[in-house]
Each structure stands twice: as structure tokens, then as C-alpha cells.
Design a protein around this motif. Structure first.
Motif, mmCIF file in Angstrom:
data_model
loop_
_atom_site.group_PDB
_atom_site.id
_atom_site.type_symbol
_atom_site.label_atom_id
_atom_site.label_comp_id
_atom_site.label_asym_id
_atom_site.label_seq_id
_atom_site.Cartn_x
_atom_site.Cartn_y
_atom_site.Cartn_z
ATOM 1 N N ALA A 1 4.574 -1.164 -9.180
ATOM 2 C CA ALA A 1 5.883 -0.525 -9.262
ATOM 3 C C ALA A 1 5.835 0.577 -10.314
ATOM 4 O O ALA A 1 5.087 0.492 -11.284
ATOM 5 N N GLY A 2 6.633 1.615 -10.089
ATOM 6 C CA GLY A 2 6.691 2.702 -11.062
ATOM 7 C C GLY A 2 7.009 4.026 -10.412
ATOM 8 O O GLY A 2 7.411 4.096 -9.245
ATOM 9 N N ILE A 3 6.792 5.090 -11.169
ATOM 10 C CA ILE A 3 7.063 6.456 -10.728
ATOM 11 C C ILE A 3 5.727 7.120 -10.375
ATOM 12 O O ILE A 3 4.763 7.048 -11.144
ATOM 13 N N ASP B 1 9.254 -1.969 -5.105
ATOM 14 C CA ASP B 1 8.681 -3.204 -4.570
ATOM 15 C C ASP B 1 7.222 -2.958 -4.203
ATOM 16 O O ASP B 1 6.915 -2.479 -3.109
ATOM 17 N N ALA B 2 6.309 -3.277 -5.094
ATOM 18 C CA ALA B 2 4.884 -3.027 -4.875
ATOM 19 C C ALA B 2 4.253 -3.986 -3.875
ATOM 20 O O ALA B 2 3.056 -3.894 -3.615
ATOM 21 N N THR B 3 5.029 -4.905 -3.307
ATOM 22 C CA THR B 3 4.493 -5.772 -2.252
ATOM 23 C C THR B 3 4.744 -5.158 -0.873
ATOM 24 O O THR B 3 4.298 -5.704 0.132
ATOM 25 N N ARG C 1 0.838 -1.199 0.000
ATOM 26 C CA ARG C 1 0.000 0.000 0.000
ATOM 27 C C ARG C 1 0.870 1.245 0.000
ATOM 28 O O ARG C 1 2.057 1.194 0.322
ATOM 29 N N LEU C 2 0.233 2.350 -0.345
ATOM 30 C CA LEU C 2 0.864 3.663 -0.350
ATOM 31 C C LEU C 2 0.052 4.568 0.556
ATOM 32 O O LEU C 2 -1.164 4.698 0.386
ATOM 33 N N ASP D 1 -3.660 0.508 -2.783
ATOM 34 C CA ASP D 1 -3.336 -0.753 -2.117
ATOM 35 C C ASP D 1 -3.685 -1.919 -3.025
ATOM 36 O O ASP D 1 -4.306 -1.746 -4.069
ATOM 37 N N GLY D 2 -3.238 -3.094 -2.632
ATOM 38 C CA GLY D 2 -3.530 -4.306 -3.388
ATOM 39 C C GLY D 2 -3.039 -4.236 -4.821
ATOM 40 O O GLY D 2 -1.976 -3.692 -5.114
#
Length: 117
Positions: free
Chosen positions: A58-60, A95-97, A3-4, A52-53
Motif C-alpha cells: 500500500a502507498g503512493i 489494498d495491496a491484496t 499486483r500492479l 506483485d506479491g
């Protein structure tokens, strides 16, 4: 856990930045696309993650915080143009996890950020 999130503190007042408007953008090499607009709550946070989820990849990314509008709403007399109008933070998610937390410490004259936990 992927999540962000964000959190904004008004360092001039020593308080959470409640009622600060902003937006989240996803960027590639050529352009950025607005994903979500937000308004901070009484604790300077959002009630839900920005992403989230599966939506968190990943990215900018860019977070835009409407600093001058926030400080004017607090009754501060800012010059025209203000020193800080919109604060834009461009950051990468490798790392999007993981949990990416992007706090903002803000005053009318300065700001700082870091990757929080």
C-alpha cells in the motif's frame, strides 16, 4: 492476485503503444524512489507485472510514460517543446491484496486513465 499492471493504447493511431518507455516510482511525503523501468510490448502491455506479491505494498506510486519520445519514434513531427512530453500518473494503493490495473489512453495532445480490471 496482488499486483500492479499497466496497458498503453495509442488513441491517435488506434493501436497498442508498442515500444513506449516508462518507469514506476514509490513515493512518500518527501520524495519518490524509482522502482523499475519498463518498455511496452507489441500489445502495449508489459510481459510481467510492474509489482506483485510482497513487493506490492500500500502507498503512493507514480507511473511516468515517455510520450513525446514514443510519438517521435512513430514518425510524428511534434512541436518543440511538445505539448505532452512525459505523462506522470500519481495514484494510491489502499489494498495491496488486490489487482491494480492502470491503463493509459494516449495521443500527442491528450491522455486519460482509470483504474481497470
Amino acid at each position: 492476485m496482488s499486483r500492479l499492471t499497466t496497458h498503453v493504447l495509442d488513441t491517435a493511431a488506434g493501436l497498442p503503444a508498442a515500444g513506449l518507455r516508462g518507469s514506476l516510482w514509490r513515493c512518500d511525503a518527501e520524495r519518490c524512489e524509482r522502482i523499475v523501468d519498463f518498455l511496452t510490448n507489441a500489445d502495449g502491455r508489459l510481459d510481467t507485472p510492474l509489482l506483485d506479491g510482497a513487493a506490492f505494498t500500500a502507498g503512493i506510486y507514480e507511473l511516468h510514460f515517455e510520450a513525446a519520445a514514443y510519438f517521435r519514434a512513430q514518425g510524428l513531427n511534434l512541436p518543440e517543446p511538445p505539448f505532452l512530453d512525459r505523462v506522470s500518473l500519481r495514484f494510491g494503493v489502499a489494498d495491496a491484496t488486490a489487482h491494480y490495473h492502470v491503463p493509459l489512453l494516449l495521443s500527442p495532445w491528450s491522455y486519460s486513465t482509470y483504474r481497470g480490471s
